[in-house]
Design an enzyme around this catalytic site. Structure first.
Site, PDB file in Angstrom:
ATOM      1  N   ASP A  11      73.138  16.978  19.249  1.00 27.49           N
ATOM      2  CA  ASP A  11      73.314  18.114  18.620  1.00 27.49           C
ATOM      3  C   ASP A  11      74.115  19.033  19.426  1.00 27.49           C
ATOM      4  O   ASP A  11      73.812  19.335  20.486  1.00 27.49           O
ATOM      5  CB  ASP A  11      72.101  18.524  18.145  1.00 27.49           C
ATOM      6  N   THR A  12      74.774  19.721  19.246  1.00 26.29           N
ATOM      7  CA  THR A  12      76.109  19.898  19.754  1.00 26.29           C
ATOM      8  C   THR A  12      76.715  21.191  19.233  1.00 26.29           C
ATOM      9  O   THR A  12      76.459  21.591  18.111  1.00 26.29           O
ATOM     10  CB  THR A  12      76.959  18.703  19.296  1.00 26.29           C
ATOM     11  N   ILE A  13      77.548  21.799  20.052  1.00 28.42           N
ATOM     12  CA  ILE A  13      78.354  22.923  19.563  1.00 28.42           C
ATOM     13  C   ILE A  13      79.815  22.554  19.707  1.00 28.42           C
ATOM     14  O   ILE A  13      80.199  21.797  20.604  1.00 28.42           O
ATOM     15  CB  ILE A  13      78.046  24.254  20.290  1.00 28.42           C
TER      16      ILE A  13
END
Length: 566
Positions: free
Chosen positions: A373-375
């Site tokens: 999950d990540t930006i």
């Protein structure tokens, strides 16, 4: 199964377009208009982070300065997807040299942990949380490497806005609060998590002001002491002592040995546009392989959202991901047939495997061997520099391991290793795991056109391909391309690459907005069609309009984000 299909049909029939349908311009599914600005642009998944980036640009900072400042803010404001306990990858367009640069900021596994240890202790997979999946955090090293090459303002000035928000508090936005609250029951058992990431045992509510004084102290230390304050100073010792006290293997010595790597981006040409990704250990090449396969079809005659569109996309994905599972790994430990995987001739061979019905079984191919999950956020400055940057803890808030008093959580990226001897992505000491996070960039005739990314695990290469097709094949604008309903195929090759073939056909997750006629047609072709709660990623993008000499920004409605410029 029949009940699930009927429920899906009802959802599709009632939902209509994915978003508001009363716009008087553009596509009905667009959530907002594109953003235009003459001097600079920042697009992130949190509005306050975007504003910090814009402020940096206004003060004369470069696109890299703005990206670092915004990324630091996201580590505070969106710890559900990012933080300095994770890794970072970036593609930078440098206007001075008229060249793309790539940085692989992924960390390596602990040198004291071995494949034999996992076997001896009965592990068939690396667990997703706790001390065992923790690898060296590469984010801070990447910040300083990028800053040394392209930065203008002092690092302490770039971190200062986040330090202030960490001490004074910021209001948590809606989607981030949702994922934060979902993480608390899973991760509160790990030392340091509840103390630093909950209040009275709960995650923050939407709109609640949140502080993180420990992270403020850590960032101030980095601003004063530089990169080595993290990898060789007190912070490294705290991390090493914490991991040792909690049955972990990551040590201060592992941190001291870490260095990221400048890499050459790789590309394929799709209908006159050069689409760029970073080479493995990331999965960006899968997006390029999909585009090579799909280039053989005339999507000028195949409508968006049609049965044929979704079918061809899904089958191309199956083929590319079978190769992803077989070949993608740390190139320092495995020989990668990169040129072969990107070959147009190889794509033509793979394309011949696509038939009129859904493939139930897909094996990895045999690309020609090379001689060797990540930006997500993106920024652009007044001089024409552009940054495509993605950063993550993996699995939302990472391992749950929150070192005492530091204000961040260590990543669990080591879960991506396989415990199968001889596999290219098999666990080994000091090795980088297969990575899902990938930035992207598009040039046209050697000039920068588009910096973009799509967050979300195995969705990322699928999302990249859909954005490119939406813009080039289907003629959408930058905002519409991200807001359009998405396709995600899930199969047995996800998420770690332990399987090199798909045996059950997988499932096609269709986001709200596809017609029942498309769903029905796909099922008639043998696809298992379903819908899901939010696996479709998040998108930010900046494009350069050469004709009007302006930046165009987009931030999609699936996240809390914002594109803004000046």
């Amino acid at each position: 199964m029949r009940q699930a299909v009927l429920a899906f049909a009802l959802a599709v029939s009632l939902a209509g377009p994915a978003f508001a349908a009363d716009r008087v311009t553009g596509k009905a599914f667009a959530t907002r208009s594109e953003v235009f600005a003459p001097h600079g642009m920042v697009a992130t998944s949190q509005p306050l982070a975007t504003q910090i980036g814009v402020d940096v640009l206004k003060k004369g900072g470069s696109a890299i300065d703005a990206a670092i400042a915004a990324n630091a803010a996201l580590g505070l404001m969106e710890p559900t997807g990012s933080g300095i306990g994770g890794d970072l990858f970036a593609i930078v367009w440098d206007a001075r040299t008229q060249k793309l640069y790539g940085y692989n900021g992924s960390g390596r596994s602990p040198k004291s942990l071995t494949l034999e240890w996992f076997a001896k202790h009965g592990y068939s997979d690396i667990p997703p949380t706790g001390p065992l999946p923790v690898s060296v955090p590469g984010c801070v090293d990447a910040w300083f490497a990028l800053h040394d090459k392209f930065g203008r303002l002092p690092m302490k000035d770039l971190l200062a806005p986040t330090v202030r928000y960490a001490r004074d508090g910021f209001p948590v936005s809606e989607l981030i609060a949702y994922y934060w609250q979902r993480s608390v029951p899973r991760l509160s058992k790990y030392p340091g998590f509840a103390e630093q990431f909950t209040r009275d045992g709960a995650g923050p509510a939407k709109g609640q002001r949140w502080t993180n004084p420990n992270l403020a102290d850590t960032l101030e230390t980095l601003g004063k002491g530089g990169r080595d304050a993290f990898y060789k100073g007190r912070i490294a010792k705290v991390i090493g002592d914490y991991m040792k006290a909690n049955d972990g293997f990551l040590s201060a010595e592992d941190l001291a040995a870490h260095r990221g790597e400048w890499v050459e981006p790789v590309s394929t040409n799709y209908r006159g546009y050069d689409v760029w990704e970073l080479p493995p250990n990331g999965q960006g090449v899968a997006a390029l392989a999909m585009l090579n396969i799909l280039e053989g079809y005339d999507f000028g005659k195949i409508g968006f959202g049609s049965v044929e569109h979704v079918h061809l996309f899904t089958e191309a994905k199956k083929l590319a991901f079978a190769d992803r599972a077989q070949y993608f790994a740390d190139p320092a430990f495995a020989s990668l047939p990169l040129e072969g995987l990107l070959s147009k001739d190889y794509a033509a061979q793979r394309r011949k495997l696509i038939g009129e019905t859904a493939a139930k079984s897909v094996d990895a191919g045999h690309p020609p061997l090379d001689d060797g999950d990540t930006i997500y956020l993106t920024t652009a400055d007044k001089d024409g520099n552009m940054v495509s940057l993605i950063q993550s803890n993996y699995r939302g808030m990472g391992s749950g391991m929150a070192p005492t008093g530091l204000g961040f959580i260590l990543q669990d990226r080591g879960e991506m290793f396989v415990l199968k001897p001889g596999h290219p992505n098999s666990f080994a000491p000091g090795k980088r795991p297969f990575h899902t996070i990938i930035p992207s960039f598009v040039t046209k005739d050697g000039k920068p056109w588009l910096s973009f990314g799509v967050m979300g695990g195995a969705m990322q290469p699928q999302g990249h391909v859909q954005i490119v097709m939406n813009l080039i094949d289907f003629g959408m604008n930058l905002q519409e391309a991200g807001d359009a309903p998405r396709i995600q195929h899930d199969g047995s090759t996800e998420p770690t690459g332990q399987a090199t073939a798909m045996r059950d056909g997988g499932e096609v997750n269709l986001e709200t907005g596809f017609s029942w006629e498309t769903v029905r047609g796909l099922m008639q072709k043998g696809h298992k069609v379903t819908y899901a709660d939010g696996p479709y990623g998040g998108y930010q993008a900046i494009a350069w309009d050469e004709k009007n000499r302006v930046w165009i920004g987009a931030s999609e409605g699936r996240k809390d984000g914002q594109a803004a410029g000046y």
